[in-house]
Design an enzyme around this catalytic site. Structure first.
Site, PDB file in Angstrom:
ATOM      1  N   LYS A  40       0.827  -1.215   0.000  1.00 41.23           N
ATOM      2  CA  LYS A  40       0.000   0.000   0.000  1.00 41.23           C
ATOM      3  C   LYS A  40       0.857   1.259   0.000  1.00 41.23           C
ATOM      4  O   LYS A  40       1.967   1.266   0.529  1.00 41.23           O
ATOM      5  CB  LYS A  40      -0.865   0.019   1.267  1.00 41.23           C
ATOM      6  CG  LYS A  40      -2.105  -0.851   1.170  1.00 41.23           C
ATOM      7  CD  LYS A  40      -3.006  -0.547   2.346  1.00 41.23           C
ATOM      8  CE  LYS A  40      -4.216  -1.449   2.395  1.00 41.23           C
ATOM      9  NZ  LYS A  40      -4.930  -1.339   3.669  1.00 41.23           N
ATOM     10  N   ARG A  74     -15.318  -2.223  16.078  1.00 42.56           N
ATOM     11  CA  ARG A  74     -16.241  -1.088  16.019  1.00 42.56           C
ATOM     12  C   ARG A  74     -17.678  -1.534  15.903  1.00 42.56           C
ATOM     13  O   ARG A  74     -18.568  -0.956  16.519  1.00 42.56           O
ATOM     14  CB  ARG A  74     -15.897  -0.198  14.810  1.00 42.56           C
ATOM     15  CG  ARG A  74     -14.646   0.616  14.999  1.00 42.56           C
ATOM     16  CD  ARG A  74     -14.214   1.224  13.705  1.00 42.56           C
ATOM     17  NE  ARG A  74     -13.889   0.172  12.726  1.00 42.56           N
ATOM     18  CZ  ARG A  74     -13.281   0.371  11.573  1.00 42.56           C
ATOM     19  NH1 ARG A  74     -12.975   1.594  11.220  1.00 42.56           N
ATOM     20  NH2 ARG A  74     -13.004  -0.613  10.763  1.00 42.56           N
ATOM     21  N   SER A 119      -9.614   5.416   9.643  1.00 40.53           N
ATOM     22  CA  SER A 119      -8.539   6.246   9.072  1.00 40.53           C
ATOM     23  C   SER A 119      -8.880   6.641   7.638  1.00 40.53           C
ATOM     24  O   SER A 119      -8.565   7.761   7.205  1.00 40.53           O
ATOM     25  CB  SER A 119      -7.214   5.476   9.088  1.00 40.53           C
ATOM     26  OG  SER A 119      -6.830   5.174  10.395  1.00 40.53           O
TER      27      SER A 119
END
Ligand code: PNS
Length: 162
Positions: free
Chosen positions: A41, A90, A129
């Site tokens: 990435k 989450r 993010s």
């Protein structure tokens, strides 16, 4: 001595990550926050920048150490002698991916590594993010999502990109 590793991309670190770090640091004697150096990435912040940011933000916690790793997480666990991986959950949408990762890591480590999940504080349950980067890229307000120094650095990145 209860030692754990909190791995992630942290590109950039959010309020949700910081909340997990604080809570995990209260549970474990030593917490290693480990930034993945992912060669595949292209991150917004370099690994060195992310480590420096996390070091600044965790300076007040005497039992938190920040480092980076590349390759398999289980190898980092062995290197840092951390038998427990901490991850934040989450919502149920995180669960499948996290369970798969945790089962894989446990298998790779011959059942010697366990993952524990901390539920993300509800205030940050929607945060990621990627969202932070998207909002910042359009000049939106990210002050509720990331610590102030991180917001400044994130805007600076997008401004320098043009
Ligand atoms: O913050 P992230 O990007 O959700 O964190 C994911 C991370 C970095 C913990 C995970 O992708 C990782 O550790 N990758 C390293 C490679 C690895 O060990 N893969 C096998 C586990 S499925």
């Amino acid at each position: 001595m209860r030692k754990a590793i909190y791995p992630g991309s942290f590109d950039p670190v959010t309020m949700g990550h910081m909340d997990i770090i604080k809570r995990a640091a209260n549970i474990f004697d030593e917490l290693i926050v480990a930034v993945l150096d992912n060669k595949v990435k292209t991150p917004l912040f370099s690994v060195e920048e992310r480590v420096n940011i996390l070091e600044d933000l965790t300076g007040e916690f005497s039992n938190v150490r920040v480092t980076s790793y590349s390759g398999l997480l289980v190898n980092a666990c062995k290197e840092f002698e951390a038998p427990v991986i901490v991850r934040g959950l989450r919502a149920v949408t995180d669960f499948e991916y996290e369970l798969q990762m945790s089962q894989t890591n446990r298998k790779l480590a011959d059942s010697k590594i366990d993952t524990i999940f901390l539920n993300t504080d509800l205030r940050y349950a929607y945060l990621s993010s990627s969202t932070v980067k998207e909002v910042a890229s359009f000049g939106g307000d990210i002050s509720a999502f990331v610590p102030k120094p991180v917001a400044d650095l994130t805007y600076a990145k997008f401004n320098s990109v043009g």
